[in-house]
Design a protein around this motif. Structure first.
Motif, PDB file in Angstrom:
ATOM      1  N   CYS A   1     -12.401  -0.737 -31.021  1.00 33.46           N
ATOM      2  CA  CYS A   1     -13.776  -0.281 -30.812  1.00 33.46           C
ATOM      3  C   CYS A   1     -14.609  -1.361 -30.135  1.00 33.46           C
ATOM      4  N   THR A   2     -15.721  -0.926 -29.542  1.00 34.04           N
ATOM      5  CA  THR A   2     -16.687  -1.827 -28.919  1.00 34.04           C
ATOM      6  C   THR A   2     -18.082  -1.445 -29.409  1.00 34.04           C
TER       7      THR A   2
ATOM      8  N   ASP B   1     -10.520   5.767 -27.801  1.00 30.43           N
ATOM      9  CA  ASP B   1     -10.162   7.130 -27.398  1.00 30.43           C
ATOM     10  C   ASP B   1     -11.361   7.910 -26.860  1.00 30.43           C
ATOM     11  N   GLY B   2     -12.497   7.233 -26.648  1.00 29.43           N
ATOM     12  CA  GLY B   2     -13.647   7.862 -26.020  1.00 29.43           C
ATOM     13  C   GLY B   2     -14.715   8.359 -26.954  1.00 29.43           C
TER      14      GLY B   2
ATOM     15  N   LEU C   1     -20.026   1.604 -40.404  1.00 25.75           N
ATOM     16  CA  LEU C   1     -18.933   2.447 -39.919  1.00 25.75           C
ATOM     17  C   LEU C   1     -17.633   1.770 -40.325  1.00 25.75           C
ATOM     18  N   ALA C   2     -16.943   2.385 -41.285  1.00 25.55           N
ATOM     19  CA  ALA C   2     -15.685   1.825 -41.779  1.00 25.55           C
ATOM     20  C   ALA C   2     -14.532   2.286 -40.900  1.00 25.55           C
ATOM     21  N   ASN C   3     -13.628   1.359 -40.629  1.00 24.05           N
ATOM     22  CA  ASN C   3     -12.454   1.650 -39.803  1.00 24.05           C
ATOM     23  C   ASN C   3     -12.879   2.215 -38.447  1.00 24.05           C
ATOM     24  N   ALA C   4     -13.856   1.546 -37.826  1.00 21.45           N
ATOM     25  CA  ALA C   4     -14.373   1.985 -36.531  1.00 21.45           C
ATOM     26  C   ALA C   4     -13.250   1.999 -35.501  1.00 21.45           C
ATOM     27  N   GLY C   5     -13.261   2.994 -34.648  1.00 20.24           N
ATOM     28  CA  GLY C   5     -12.236   3.124 -33.626  1.00 20.24           C
ATOM     29  C   GLY C   5     -11.083   4.004 -34.042  1.00 20.24           C
TER      30      GLY C   5
END
Length: 318
Positions: free
Chosen positions: A176-177, A209-210, A221-225
């Motif tokens: 994630c970014t 993944d967009g 946000l947990a487990n972002a991405g």
């Protein structure tokens, strides 16, 4: 100019305001490599200076430092060797106190890398005036070029204060970014999993993944991405207090408490009796000076905490 031979001489050279040439950098690295004690001696100089530097936290001094950093920005002047020295004031020189780092100039901007060991944390000001704080056992690379402001968190934990200037500052961790300007947020990367907390303002989280999520102050946000990522409420003070050398626990099992201490502190704890792992503990403790933590284990939980070698502690039934 003579090559410095002692830590005090190197400290004066690095803080003199004179340009630091490539040869100076090579000489410094050679001096550090001569003796493993040299880095510690230089850190001691920095520590003594820090004790006298409460004045540096005043609004006037902070404003002057921000102006100096802006003057070295590729948008205002050519970033020559003097620019490198001024950037090193928040990079190389500061990193020697609480971590390690290097800075490299490119025709269009600057790149830097920072690493912290156990028990170390590092705070550095970025060329745009933003601030990056790394927790112990963390690594980050910074790249300011082509109008972009990018940080890549390779390991550990970072707290970012992103100023509102041009393109959003982006922090990439795992899949994630996080992008934001005029905000504060924390990113934690553990075993490829990234967790994000917004301490102030708002930021955008983009997954590889967009998928895009907008988060606001007090959200995490947990487990972002990941597809299973989820937004929740964050206890911002508890989860960011490490920046001030403290860990805060709220009714957590001793196994988790000890795991956190072992992550942040240069002192390491071992629970010798597995039956103790489920005991619950609340409190706020320093991790860079652990005396109050063993005392709490003994007085609050009735346990026995003894030294088991340098920076090693054994926890057992009282």
């Amino acid at each position: 100019m003579d090559i410095p031979k002692t830590a005090d001489e190197w400290f004066v050279r690095l803080h003199s305001g004179h340009p630091v040439s490539p040869q100076d950098e090579a000489d410094l690295r050679a001096w550090l490599a001569q003796n493993p004690d040299h880095e510690a001696q230089l850190r001691q100089c920095e520590a003594r200076w820090a004790q006298l530097s409460a004045l540096s936290q005043s609004p006037e001094i902070q404003a002057r430092r921000a102006r100096a950093l802006r003057e070295t920005s590729p948008k205002t002047v050519d970033m020559g060797r003097r620019g490198l020295f001024k950037m090193a004031g928040g990079g190389i020189a500061a990193a020697l106190v609480l971590g390690t780092g290097w800075t490299v100039l490119t025709p269009g901007g600057a790149q830097a890398a920072y690493v912290t060991a156990a028990g170390e944390r590092l705070t550095t000001q970025l060329p745009d005036g933003s601030e990056l704080t790394l927790a112990p056992l963390s690594e980050a690379r910074v790249r300011f070029t082509g109008g972009k402001r990018e940080v890549n968190l390779l390991a550990g934990q970072a707290f970012i204060t992103a100023v509102r200037k041009g393109a959003p500052l982006s922090v990439t961790a795992g899949n994630c970014t996080v992008e934001g300007a005029g905000c504060q947020f924390q990113v934690t990367l553990t075993a490829g999993r990234a967790d994000v907390i917004i301490a102030d303002g708002g930021a955008t989280v983009r997954s590889s993944d967009g998928r895009v999520r907008k988060l606001w102050s007090g959200q995490t946000l947990a487990n972002a991405g990941a597809a299973a990522s989820r937004v929740g409420a964050a206890d911002v003070r508890t989860q960011t207090e490490w920046r001030h050398g403290r860990l805060v626990f709220r009714d957590q099992p001793l196994s988790e408490v000890v795991a956190d201490f072992n992550r942040y502190s240069s002192d390491q704890f071992v629970i010798e009796d597995a039956q103790l792992a489920g005991l619950r503990l609340s409190g706020s403790f320093r991790y860079d000076g652990v005396e109050d933590f063993p005392a709490a284990l003994e007085t609050v939980l009735g346990l026995e905490v003894t030294t088991n070698g340098p920076h090693r502690w054994a926890i057992r039934k009282g």
